[in-house]
Design an enzyme around this catalytic site. Structure first.
Site, short mmCIF file in Angstrom:
data_model
loop_
_atom_site.label_atom_id
_atom_site.label_comp_id
_atom_site.label_asym_id
_atom_site.label_seq_id
_atom_site.Cartn_x
_atom_site.Cartn_y
_atom_site.Cartn_z
N TRP B 159 -50.64 -42.73 17.70
CA TRP B 159 -50.39 -43.96 17.03
C TRP B 159 -49.25 -43.97 16.24
O TRP B 159 -49.32 -43.79 14.94
CB TRP B 159 -51.66 -44.54 16.32
CG TRP B 159 -52.55 -44.74 17.37
CD1 TRP B 159 -53.01 -45.89 18.03
CD2 TRP B 159 -53.86 -43.71 17.46
NE1 TRP B 159 -54.32 -45.53 18.85
CE2 TRP B 159 -54.72 -44.44 18.57
CE3 TRP B 159 -54.11 -42.73 17.05
CZ2 TRP B 159 -55.76 -43.88 18.91
CZ3 TRP B 159 -55.46 -41.99 17.56
CH2 TRP B 159 -56.28 -42.52 18.40
N HIS B 180 -53.68 -50.83 15.98
CA HIS B 180 -54.57 -50.99 17.21
C HIS B 180 -55.59 -52.10 16.48
O HIS B 180 -55.56 -52.09 15.31
CB HIS B 180 -55.30 -49.90 17.91
CG HIS B 180 -55.78 -48.94 17.01
ND1 HIS B 180 -56.49 -47.80 17.21
CD2 HIS B 180 -55.83 -48.66 15.62
CE1 HIS B 180 -56.62 -46.90 16.16
NE2 HIS B 180 -56.50 -47.62 15.15
N VAL B 263 -64.26 -42.00 20.02
CA VAL B 263 -65.48 -42.22 21.16
C VAL B 263 -65.65 -41.03 21.66
O VAL B 263 -65.05 -40.07 21.56
CB VAL B 263 -65.03 -43.28 22.30
CG1 VAL B 263 -64.82 -44.37 21.81
CG2 VAL B 263 -63.77 -42.82 22.85
N ALA B 317 -67.10 -48.81 22.91
CA ALA B 317 -66.03 -49.74 22.51
C ALA B 317 -64.70 -49.56 23.64
O ALA B 317 -64.80 -48.51 24.59
CB ALA B 317 -65.41 -49.11 21.32
#
Lengths: 826, 350
Positions: B159, B180, B263, B317
């Site tokens: 990112w 995000h 995650v 998610a």
């Protein structure tokens, strides 16, 4: 990470075709983006290994020669060849007539045809790397190793497939061919064969020949080193060069190639120092000193500062730990003694250092992802063996292994219940165990004393234990630290696709109202229905753009992006006005003849300078709109007219009415709107926004022409608040008919229509009224104007008689006369 | 001329006129008939004009007789006109050119991103997810740290971040443009107790060079479901259901292992390429599959961070790029079209 299948096969049997293997790896988490198959186009019969038997001169050309090539099966061919490096006795790649090869002349793949070259017929050719699609080299022909089997299809001998893997940042172990081999083994059920790391050593212990110490054990967890003396620097052997080239590395010299080869093999970066260039044959691992400089191997002079970690000799830095070596200790042709380093450096410090120095290397990529200390001595032994084997030296006895604090791989437990809880499937323990074993996890005892504790606590100790595995994480894995990491290992090897699918069966949570989100959607739909097109523009802008619409607050300047992609997008907008005018200008440039009706709902970002340490800026939802240009495209029914204030107002009125909102428009000044052609909007006295025609000098700043541009701006939060007062309760309609009267009312020219209307509608039996004509001129005295209203009367209780309506009309006129000095136009 | 003569004359005119009318079968002929039998110079008109010269006592009776005849002819004329019009409607004198365009009515529309975001959110809303929004300017704390991505974590390279120009006491930049919509995971869980089931659409930003497939300013839709007893099979079922609704019931989906720090296990969901039906084409990079979103089971560290006990609560998610889904659905080849605001593009999807 490029993975040549030929190299992979050194460690694990590969039976799947390359694309099938790529698919399996991708599904298990190692995404293969591309599979490059070399030699896929080589015809087995027509492109073969040849042996140059003799080379004769061309009768008509000095530069061309005529090699006779044994192509196996008792056949030989004589062709024309211009390559300067051609010599009798070479093994070469030979292509016969009809083979498809890359043509350097046309730049395309073509079929090889027979040709007469300077009077000599040629029915084939000796190939260069370029023609075979193996590389850029077209200077000479490709010379194969002497052991190449004559007549064999070249595809079988040289062909390969290279997988291009995208390794996620949690898996530094997969930045290696062995790491991928371990994945392949787990997926396919094969076993990994580790390379041979044994190495003959001299009698002289390494400790007597070099001195090494770690000054900053927080930044260097382990430092291992070996010493190889009597090496001869030269090119590395062909097999190693081939492997490196296929994996995307440029061969440099034999010692450097070995360090790169082992890095690609194990994922452990290594570095080779010319130990004779290190003062006092001493290596110190220490943080840089303030102001220290080092010229790295790429020729850049780097300014260092603590806590950047250096590898230093007794005085100066000779390398940047885990990132790049120094030019001062580089391998040269004179080098004879090599100190080989295989170490473990702190990931965060490596990352910060390389970011601060704006550099990135194969080594730093691996260290910053965290490599286990256990790997250092293993890779060191492997590289030591290869240098001794290839570069002709002899290794000193033993290795240096400084390991101030041992870091054991963690021991974790995994229960069947947790697998079931996370994955939703109750896998048998045997299957879980099998998967984890295939990945190199070893079963172990629970940490001391814990087992007694479990037995003391649990009701069914034996059952609990048999449904729980205790596992030692393999030394090469740095990404496994909690139980759920093991759950993922189980899932990905069994295959996500094999998990069943279920629909959520848990309780649906309470719905929470989201009034702003809902209002934005409603307003979008209403304005779209009113003929306007929604746009969305970039949120950052320039100070200049904001100043064009007078939206710069000197006392509270907009937030600046520290690293903007462009000066164009440097400041977070505090107004949408410039955005909508920019969008309008952009579209007017494209389609000048068309009218535009556009709007945007987006956020402005108002900083909170007093509390920026604690508070995020205020993100306010705003609505802006602009209309300009012809109201309609050229039409046979509609008159061609430019849009203006009332077109924008009409769209807003449509939306407000649909929301049930009674909005008042009153003249208002605005710094970018024309005086006298701008209005403030309010509902129940609370301001909502402004609408008006944009000043010509402002339009000029956006390169808009002089046609009117009507613009509106509404604060969505104010609109939302105003809707609190809207009642959507049902009201019965009257059963009795309406009657209307048209009244032309003459008032002073500065009296607004809204004032007249308010007075008219104050009458209890007026259900609505609307101005339908404005007149100034003959019959109306100077300074006065006539505003004609259609006034509609209706009662809930009876049909109104014309006498009654006449009376009401006179009541209204009396009131208008009193308040506005109005009269009925004669 | 006697009264009787005149009456006979009227009756005769009427009879001839009606006879002639029966032979008329188009409008020009009808007009000629009208002129010759009812026009100013017609026999009937002449006769009626000459009534004045008759004796006074004869006038009313003859007048009434002549008027009746005239009315009879008028009615016959209008009947005949209707009959002719019915037989030859295209020749009607008041015909319009129906091929001319109608009154111009401005056509507005919503932005293609708004449209696809609504479609996606509606699909999840019908599965019990609420739609919420969050701030675009975020703290590093929510954008990264609460998502198990501490400072200097190598995964931060996934990112590339646009930072707000402001440093805290430690010399770090704490404020950024969210990369995000995932920071809302922590914000939502911090403010509510399970069960949680939300989708979060919104603008995101990345420090990224643009090309036909990458835009530095884009939307994302985050999803989060947390409760007791939510497992990865539910993740698969929910996202499969979503794919069926968005891309059609025949769509095949593929779930594979991927890595996102917040995650564990991590998932990448693809659908089979609907252009080549899985055979391999340019859109699917010759793999037959198109990546649609990242997903996974919420990492225990994320749950712990917001005060949820990961031994009790589990959840999943997911996150996806709505522009990309719109591009796939509408065959749009360049993501940069979305925010360049060319009305010729925007109007196609309104």
């Amino acid at each position: 990470m490029l993975i040549p299948i030929s190299w992979l096969k050194s460690y694990v049997p590969v039976t799947d075709p390359p694309r099938e293997l790529a698919h399996k790896l991708t599904m298990a988490g190692t995404e293969i983006g591309n599979v490059e198959i070399t030699g896929a186009g080589w015809d087995a019969e027509k492109v073969v290994v040849g042996h140059v038997l003799s080379v004769d001169p061309h009768p008509n050309a000095d530069r061309l020669r005529l090699p006779t090539v044994d192509i196996g099966g008792g056949r030989a061919a004589t062709v024309v060849c211009g390559a300067p490096n051609l010599a009798p006795g070479q093994k070469i790649a030979f292509a016969s007539e009809g083979a498809t090869l890359f043509s350097p002349r046309s730049g395309k793949v073509e079929t090889l045809k027979r040709a007469r070259i300077r009077g000599v017929e040629s029915r084939g050719m000796v190939c260069s790397s370029l023609e075979l699609g193996l590389g850029e080299d077209h200077e000479g022909i490709l010379v194969l190793d002497d052991d190449a089997p004559v007549g064999a299809p070249l595809a079988g001998y040289l062909g390969d497939a290279i997988l291009d893997a995208e390794i996620t940042s949690n898996r530094p172990d997969c930045l290696s061919i062995l790491g991928i081999a371990r994945e392949v083994a787990a997926i396919t059920g094969e076993r990994v064969t580790e390379p041979d790391n044994s190495c003959p050593e001299s009698e002289d212990p390494i400790e007597d020949q070099v001195s090494i110490r770690i000054d900053d054990p927080d930044l260097c967890f382990r430092y291992t080193a070996s010493l190889i003396s009597g090496v001869e620097i030269g090119p590395s052997p062909r097999w190693m060069q081939d492997a490196l080239i296929k994996a995307g590395q440029r061969p440099i010299n034999n010692v450097v190639d070995v360090t790169n080869y082992v890095m690609l093999e194990y994922g452990q970066p290594l570095h080779a120092f010319d130990i004779d260039k290190c003062r006092d044959r001493t290596i110190v691992v220490r943080a840089a000193r303030e102001g220290e400089t080092l010229t790295t191997l790429d020729g850049e002079r780097r300014e260092l500062r603590p806590p950047m970690l250096t590898i230093a000799d007794s005085q100066d830095a000779v390398g940047l730990a885990g990132i790049m070596g120094g030019a001062n200790s580089e391998m040269t042709s004179d080098t004879t003694s090599v100190l080989l380093e295989s170490a473990s450096f702190d990931a965060v410090n490596t990352r910060r250092t390389r970011a601060a120095l704006d550099m990135r290397t194969e080594a730093s990529d691996r260290f910053e992802r965290g490599i286990r200390s256990a790997l250092a001595p293993i890779a060191l032994r492997r590289a030591t063996r290869l240098i001794a084997e290839i570069c002709g030296g002899v290794a000193a006895k033993g290795i240096i292994d400084l390991y101030p604090t041992r870091r054991e791989p963690p021991t974790l437990s995994l229960s069947r219940a947790r697998v079931r809880q996370v994955l939703g499937v109750d896998y048998p323990m045997s299957q879980i165990r099998r998967v984890l074993h295939s990945l190199g996890f070893e079963e172990t005892q629970p940490p001391g004393g814990l087992i007694d504790l479990i037995e003391a606590v649990e009701a069914g100790p034996s059952a609990e234990r048999s449904d729980t595995l205790w596992l030692k994480v393999p030394y090469w894995r740095s990404d496994i630290s909690i139980e759920d990491d093991l759950v993922e290992e189980v899932a990905r090897i069994i295959g996500y696709d094999s998990l069943p699918t279920t629909m959520l069966s848990t309780a649906i949570p309470h719905w929470q109202p989201q009034p702003m989100t809902a209002l934005k959607d409603t307003v979008r739909d209403l304005l779209a229905a009113a003929g306007m097109q929604e746009t969305i523009s970039y949120s950052p802008t320039t100070l200049d753009n904001l100043s064009k619409v007078d939206a710069l607050d000197e006392a509270n300047p907009p937030l600046r992006i520290a690293n903007p992609l462009s000066r164009q997008w440097e400041y977070m907008r505090t107004s949408l006005r410039a955005s909508i005018l920019d969008t309008l200008a952009h579209n007017r440039r494209i389609a000048q003849g068309d009218g535009a009706r556009i709007f945007e709902i987006g956020r402005v970002y108002i900083p909170k300078p007093e509390s920026k340490e604690r508070d995020l800026p205020d993100e306010r939802e705003m609505l802006v709109g602009a209309v300009s240009g012809p109201r309609f495209p050229a039409s046979w029914v509609a008159e061609e007219q430019d849009m203006g204030f009332f077109d924008g107002k009409g769209a807003l009125e449509y939306a407000f009415a649909a929301l049930g909102l009674d909005v008042t428009f009153e003249p208002r000044e605005d710094s970018i709107l024309q005086s006298g052609r701008a209005a403030g909007m309010s509902a129940n006295g609370a301001p909502l926004g402004v609408i008006g025609e944009v000043r010509l000098d402002v339009l000029g700043k956006f390169d808009l022409d002089t046609r009117p541009v009507a613009m509106f701006e509404v604060d969505m939060a104010a609109l939302l608040a105003a809707l609190d007062d809207v009642s959507l309760a049902y009201r019965a309609s009257s059963r009795y008919p309406e009657s209307y009267r048209d009244l032309a009312i003459v008032v002073d020219a500065d009296v607004s229509a809204a004032r007249i209307q308010r007075i008219i509608e104050r009458h209890a039996l007026v259900v609505r009224s609307a101005p339908f004509d404005i007149y100034i001129g003959e019959g109306v005295s100077r300074g006065r104007k006539s505003v004609a209203f259609r006034v509609t009367f209706q009662s809930d209780r009876a049909t109104l008689t014309s006498e009654q309506v006449y009376r009401f009309q006179n009541d209204i006129l009396r009131q208008l006369r009193r308040e506005l000095n109005a009269e009925l136009r004669g | 001329m006697s009264e009787i003569d005149s009456m006979t004359q009227v009756a005769d005119i009427q009879a001839r006129a009606l006879l002639a009318l029966a032979a008329v079968d188009d409008l020009p002929a009808l007009d000629e008939w009208r002129v010759s039998f009812m026009g100013r110079r017609s026999a009937l008109t002449q006769l009626m004009r000459s009534l004045g010269s008759l004796p006074a006592e004869d006038r009313p009776a003859l007048g009434a007789f002549a008027n009746t005849a005239r009315r009879t002819l008028e009615e016959a004329l209008s009947d005949r006109r209707r009959e002719i019009a019915r037989a030859q409607p295209e020749a009607a004198a008041d015909a319009i050119d129906v091929t001319l365009p109608g009154w111009p009515t401005p056509r507005g529309g919503i932005h293609p991103t708004t449209r696809i975001v609504r479609e996606i959110c509606a699909a999840f809303a019908s599965m019990g997810f609420s739609v919420v929004e969050g701030p675009e300017i975020e703290w590093d704390h929510y954008n990264f740290e609460m998502l198990n991505i501490p400072r200097h974590h190598p995964a931060r390279d996934m990112w590339d971040t646009l930072w707000i120009d402001f440093e805290d006491a430690d010399g770090e930049r704490p404020m950024l443009l969210r990369t995000h919509t995932s920071p809302m995971q922590a914000r939502i869980m911090e403010s509510t107790r399970p069960p949680v089931r939300v989708v979060v659409p919104g603008k995101c930003y990345r420090y990224e060079a643009t090309d036909p497939r990458h835009e530095w300013h884009f939307y994302q839709i985050e999803g989060l479901a947390v409760d007791r007893g939510i497992a990865m099979t539910d993740l698969k079922g929910t996202l499969y259901e979503f794919a069926r609704r968005m891309f059609g019931v025949d769509r095949k989906v593929r779930f594979r292992c991927d890595y996102f720090p917040f995650v564990e296990p991590g998932v990448d969901m693809s659908i089979d390429c609907f252009l080549c039906q899985g055979d391999g084409c340019r859109v699917c990079s010759h793999t037959g599959w198109i990546e649609i979103m990242g997903a996974g089971m919420v990492h225990p560290n994320v749950l712990e961070g917001v005060g949820y006990d990961p031994n009790i609560y589990t959840g999943f998610a997911f996150g996806m790029g709505p522009e990309r889904i719109s591009m796939l659905k509408h065959g749009i080849e360049d993501i940069r079209l979305f925010y360049s605001n060319d009305l010729r593009f925007l109007r196609q999807f309104s």
